[in-house]
Design an enzyme around this catalytic site. Structure first.
Site, PDB file in Angstrom:
ATOM      1  N   GLU A  79      -1.393  41.348-109.489  1.00 15.49           N
ATOM      2  CA  GLU A  79      -0.265  41.849-110.278  1.00 15.49           C
ATOM      3  C   GLU A  79      -0.783  42.518-111.554  1.00 15.49           C
ATOM      4  O   GLU A  79      -0.339  43.615-111.928  1.00 15.49           O
ATOM      5  CB  GLU A  79       0.678  40.700-110.637  1.00 15.49           C
ATOM      6  CG  GLU A  79       1.346  40.040-109.432  1.00 15.49           C
ATOM      7  CD  GLU A  79       1.975  38.706-109.784  1.00 15.49           C
ATOM      8  OE1 GLU A  79       2.465  38.559-110.924  1.00 15.49           O
ATOM      9  OE2 GLU A  79       1.958  37.796-108.939  1.00 15.49           O
ATOM     10  N   GLU A  99      -0.114  33.944-103.083  1.00 14.90           N
ATOM     11  CA  GLU A  99       0.853  32.951-103.544  1.00 14.90           C
ATOM     12  C   GLU A  99       1.970  32.733-102.531  1.00 14.90           C
ATOM     13  O   GLU A  99       2.589  31.665-102.484  1.00 14.90           O
ATOM     14  CB  GLU A  99       1.429  33.327-104.924  1.00 14.90           C
ATOM     15  CG  GLU A  99       2.110  34.682-104.998  1.00 14.90           C
ATOM     16  CD  GLU A  99       1.197  35.793-105.448  1.00 14.90           C
ATOM     17  OE1 GLU A  99       1.555  36.513-106.391  1.00 14.90           O
ATOM     18  OE2 GLU A  99       0.131  35.960-104.818  1.00 14.90           O
TER      19      GLU A  99
END
Length: 233
Positions: A79, A99
């Site tokens: 990210e 994740e």
């Protein structure tokens, strides 16, 4: 640190990388998470926003920011890298929204703005992708041999640095403004809201993983988690 460099008149372009040559970053610390107490929805919201504030620091930097990726670039680190202006990587780098496989949310939902609807497969599966796939998707700008990565990226950064500071800053502001006009800020808010609710709830998969992690250790929990996917790889 990014804020300090943003204010330094001697700095025109920032290049960020990991240490040691093994990874850019593997994201969040699972060992630390295993020792953490359960959080309320409000506590998760504060935590998610704090993490998002970190990832957006490179987006908000007025100067171009380059992510020089060597090795793993996973979860929150991915990210963060996507919030940079450009991503260059070595030929043995790997990328993944891992994740997903741990039933946790994505703090900074930037991937749809980088690769478009093709991000759904990475997000839904949690698969790792190699540099060929990352380049095809537009996740990275260029791929270099490991031994050449640093020198090649620095050449690009130094070429950028020959452009006037006013031009670099205003072009970045304009490019970011286009994304915000298309609704990126609202989309980020939706992403943080979903991440908060996901992290505050307990899925059966996460509950099992956490049970093994606390009773048998992280290594055993990771082995159990990977086994769920192995037969379909």
């Amino acid at each position: 640190m990014v804020n300090v460099l943003d204010e330094d008149p001697e700095v025109r372009v920032l290049v960020l990388t990991g240490e040691g040559g093994k990874s850019f970053s593997t994201g969040y610390d699972l060992k630390e998470a295993a020792q953490a107490e359960k959080k309320s929805v409000e506590e998760w919201s504060n935590y998610v926003r704090a993490n998002h504030h970190f990832t957006e620091c490179v987006w908000n930097c007025s100067k171009p920011v380059i992510a020089m990726i060597d090795g793993y670039c996973l979860a929150g680190a991915l990210e963060f890298a996507q919030m940079c202006d450009l991503r260059y990587c070595s030929e043995d780098s790997q990328f993944g929204v891992v994740e997903t496989r741990f039933s946790t949310g994505i703090t900074t939902m930037i991937m749809p703005w980088i690769v478009g609807a093709r991000c759904r497969e990475m997000i839904y599966t949690g698969d790792l992708v190699d540099v060929e796939e990352a380049l095809r998707l537009g996740l990275v700008n260029r791929v270099y041999p490991k031994a050449e990565l640093h020198d090649e990226v620095m050449k690009i950064a130094k070429r950028m640095a020959q452009v006037s500071m006013q031009c670099l800053k205003w072009n970045k502001r304009s490019l970011n403004g286009v994304a915000m006009a298309q609704g990126m800020n609202a989309a980020m808010e939706q992403g943080m809201h979903a991440c908060t609710l996901m992290n505050a709830s307990v899925s059966p998969e996460f509950q099992k993983f956490d049970e093994i992690r606390r009773s048998e250790g992280l290594k055993a929990a990771l082995a159990w988690r990977e086994e769920q996917f192995r037969q379909y790889e």
